[in-house]
Design an enzyme around this catalytic site. Structure first.
Site, PDB file in Angstrom:
ATOM      1  N   ARG A 151     -27.741 -37.289 108.800  1.00 18.25           N
ATOM      2  CA  ARG A 151     -27.356 -37.702 107.458  1.00 18.25           C
ATOM      3  C   ARG A 151     -26.766 -39.104 107.560  1.00 18.25           C
ATOM      4  O   ARG A 151     -26.310 -39.539 108.620  1.00 18.25           O
ATOM      5  CB  ARG A 151     -26.325 -36.744 106.859  1.00 18.25           C
ATOM      6  CG  ARG A 151     -26.827 -35.312 106.682  1.00 18.25           C
ATOM      7  CD  ARG A 151     -25.736 -34.430 106.109  1.00 18.25           C
ATOM      8  NE  ARG A 151     -26.197 -33.061 105.881  1.00 18.25           N
ATOM      9  CZ  ARG A 151     -26.129 -32.080 106.770  1.00 18.25           C
ATOM     10  NH1 ARG A 151     -25.597 -32.331 107.967  1.00 18.25           N
ATOM     11  NH2 ARG A 151     -26.563 -30.869 106.485  1.00 18.25           N
ATOM     12  N   LYS A 176     -21.717 -31.837 107.645  1.00 14.26           N
ATOM     13  CA  LYS A 176     -21.607 -31.122 106.373  1.00 14.26           C
ATOM     14  C   LYS A 176     -21.410 -29.635 106.659  1.00 14.26           C
ATOM     15  O   LYS A 176     -22.144 -29.029 107.424  1.00 14.26           O
ATOM     16  CB  LYS A 176     -22.879 -31.335 105.553  1.00 14.26           C
ATOM     17  CG  LYS A 176     -22.801 -30.765 104.145  1.00 14.26           C
ATOM     18  CD  LYS A 176     -24.065 -31.099 103.376  1.00 14.26           C
ATOM     19  CE  LYS A 176     -23.999 -30.532 101.964  1.00 14.26           C
ATOM     20  NZ  LYS A 176     -25.226 -30.850 101.191  1.00 14.26           N
ATOM     21  N   HIS A 282     -31.813 -40.582 103.130  1.00 15.44           N
ATOM     22  CA  HIS A 282     -31.974 -39.141 103.311  1.00 15.44           C
ATOM     23  C   HIS A 282     -33.438 -38.749 103.444  1.00 15.44           C
ATOM     24  O   HIS A 282     -33.757 -37.692 103.997  1.00 15.44           O
ATOM     25  CB  HIS A 282     -31.326 -38.378 102.152  1.00 15.44           C
ATOM     26  CG  HIS A 282     -30.793 -37.033 102.547  1.00 15.44           C
ATOM     27  ND1 HIS A 282     -29.747 -36.872 103.434  1.00 15.44           N
ATOM     28  CD2 HIS A 282     -31.179 -35.783 102.198  1.00 15.44           C
ATOM     29  CE1 HIS A 282     -29.499 -35.583 103.602  1.00 15.44           C
ATOM     30  NE2 HIS A 282     -30.356 -34.901 102.880  1.00 15.44           N
ATOM     31  N   ARG A 285     -34.315 -38.106 106.986  1.00 12.66           N
ATOM     32  CA  ARG A 285     -33.943 -36.774 107.473  1.00 12.66           C
ATOM     33  C   ARG A 285     -34.978 -35.743 107.034  1.00 12.66           C
ATOM     34  O   ARG A 285     -35.383 -34.883 107.831  1.00 12.66           O
ATOM     35  CB  ARG A 285     -32.556 -36.415 106.936  1.00 12.66           C
ATOM     36  CG  ARG A 285     -32.079 -35.001 107.268  1.00 12.66           C
ATOM     37  CD  ARG A 285     -30.633 -34.846 106.797  1.00 12.66           C
ATOM     38  NE  ARG A 285     -30.216 -33.460 106.662  1.00 12.66           N
ATOM     39  CZ  ARG A 285     -29.691 -32.728 107.649  1.00 12.66           C
ATOM     40  NH1 ARG A 285     -29.547 -33.261 108.849  1.00 12.66           N
ATOM     41  NH2 ARG A 285     -29.312 -31.484 107.429  1.00 12.66           N
ATOM     42  N   HIS A 308     -28.206 -26.651 109.580  1.00 13.77           N
ATOM     43  CA  HIS A 308     -28.221 -25.697 108.473  1.00 13.77           C
ATOM     44  C   HIS A 308     -27.637 -24.364 108.926  1.00 13.77           C
ATOM     45  O   HIS A 308     -28.038 -23.830 109.961  1.00 13.77           O
ATOM     46  CB  HIS A 308     -29.647 -25.472 107.964  1.00 13.77           C
ATOM     47  CG  HIS A 308     -30.230 -26.653 107.268  1.00 13.77           C
ATOM     48  ND1 HIS A 308     -31.587 -26.813 107.069  1.00 13.77           N
ATOM     49  CD2 HIS A 308     -29.645 -27.744 106.707  1.00 13.77           C
ATOM     50  CE1 HIS A 308     -31.804 -27.944 106.424  1.00 13.77           C
ATOM     51  NE2 HIS A 308     -30.647 -28.523 106.192  1.00 13.77           N
ATOM     52  N   TYR A 317     -38.674 -27.003 103.768  1.00 13.79           N
ATOM     53  CA  TYR A 317     -39.639 -27.917 104.386  1.00 13.79           C
ATOM     54  C   TYR A 317     -40.975 -27.233 104.636  1.00 13.79           C
ATOM     55  O   TYR A 317     -42.008 -27.909 104.716  1.00 13.79           O
ATOM     56  CB  TYR A 317     -39.059 -28.499 105.680  1.00 13.79           C
ATOM     57  CG  TYR A 317     -37.826 -29.328 105.416  1.00 13.79           C
ATOM     58  CD1 TYR A 317     -37.912 -30.553 104.772  1.00 13.79           C
ATOM     59  CD2 TYR A 317     -36.570 -28.861 105.773  1.00 13.79           C
ATOM     60  CE1 TYR A 317     -36.779 -31.306 104.503  1.00 13.79           C
ATOM     61  CE2 TYR A 317     -35.422 -29.603 105.511  1.00 13.79           C
ATOM     62  CZ  TYR A 317     -35.547 -30.824 104.869  1.00 13.79           C
ATOM     63  OH  TYR A 317     -34.426 -31.556 104.599  1.00 13.79           O
TER      64      TYR A 317
END
Length: 337
Positions: A151, A176, A282, A285, A308, A317
């Site tokens: 990120r 995150k 982004h 990514r 994640h 994705y």
């Protein structure tokens, strides 16, 4: 101790000094070691909540006013569900940690239903064209972002100590969601990154000689590791070109480079490369994840590299892959007439 997604740290209640409400919010958030960006976000949402309710003090407000404000965000402003949740987290923090007032556990505002959009992904050919239009530190940063799925803020906050050249990976600290993870350091970028860090080291050495080698330390680490703020290992890999005053402590420091630099560089490169897709940092990514899946990488591996917590987040994705129609032949082409 975390400051993500509204998780209020388990720490004795801190009573702020009397004064303006938003200043009290900042004081309490700093006590709990929330990030500067979280502080700015929470202050902004609390101010909007107060203005929405005709500038009445939150102590005079309750469940009906909170629900109306959150519903307003969903219905009239059409914000994403994550944005509405962030506003709720700010209000909960205000009542529980700043005002020490109860807040209803059964808040039921109209929930945002803004549809989730598929991420924008560049093809490998488009990625090559984009990078070909970049140069210098911005090119190096873009290669690291795409090569490791970083990120933007993870990249600019990268410390020297978190680059492992020997094993070929990068450690992302406090990403995150508050966790740490490791991701890829591409072999092709190693020499350029080492050369870059050699230049950064020269700047650091001069700062040290001038008594200005003093980098920001997260949470209470500055007290735990007294010499860390002035050590080479803790310096930002991409530091600002200028020293600046920390707005919280007034200490003179060399902060990391502004994220807006790379944002602008990618925007310019995208236009020069003739890429019509909306492209931001982004996007790199998103492209990293999609290209790994295209190459047959296990989705669980991609999940870990992206950081994640739930594989369902990574599965978006796979939907992108399903939308790539260049190998699908229209039934029209099978007709003979």
């Amino acid at each position: 101790m975390r400051s993500r997604k509204g998780n209020i740290p388990d720490k004795p209640l801190f009573r702020p000094q009397p004064g303006k409400l938003l200043e009290q919010v900042s004081e309490v958030m700093r006590y709990y070691h929330y990030s500067k960006r979280s502080e700015e976000s929470y202050r902004r949402w609390i101010k909007q909540f107060i203005l929405f309710n005709d500038k009445r003090h939150p102590s005079e407000l309750g469940k009906p006013e909170i629900e109306r404000f959150l519903s307003h965000l969903a219905v009239n402003r059409n914000v994403a569900s994550s944005t509405q949740s962030q506003a709720l987290n700010a209000i909960v923090f205000l009542y529980k940690k700043v005002l020490d007032l109860p807040i209803a556990d059964d808040l039921a505002p109209i929930r945002s239903k803004k549809p989730v959009r598929l991420p924008v992904v560049l093809s490998t050919e488009e990625m090559s064209r984009l990078l070909a239009q970049m140069s210098g530190d911005n090119l190096l940063m873009a290669r690291l972002m795409y090569g490791g799925g970083l990120r933007l803020m993870e990249l600019v906050r990268l410390r020297v100590k978190d680059i492992d050249f020997d094993n070929g990976y990068i450690v992302v600290r406090d990403g995150k969601g508050g966790g740490d993870r490791t991701t890829l350091l591409g072999e092709s970028v190693v020499d350029d990154l080492k050369a870059h860090l050699a230049q950064v080291r020269q700047v650091y050495d001069q700062d040290f000689a001038d008594g200005n080698a003093n980098v920001y330390m997260p949470n209470a680490l500055a007290q735990k590791f007294r010499n860390a703020p002035s050590s080479w290992d803790w310096q930002y890999a991409f530091p600002s070109k200028k020293l600046s005053k920390d707005p919280r402590s007034d200490a003179i420091r060399r902060h990391h480079v502004s994220e807006s630099n790379l944002q602008k560089a990618i925007r310019v490169a995208k236009n020069r490369a003739g890429i019509t897709k909306p492209t931001t940092p982004h996007t790199l990514r998103h492209s990293f994840a999609t290209h790994l899946l295209e190459a047959g990488t296990n989705i669980r591996v991609v999940q870990k590299l992206l950081g994640h917590k739930d594989v369902k987040t990574t599965e978006i994705y796979t939907h992108v892959l399903q939308q790539q129609l260049h190998n699908v032949v229209s039934p029209l082409e099978r007709l003979k007439f």
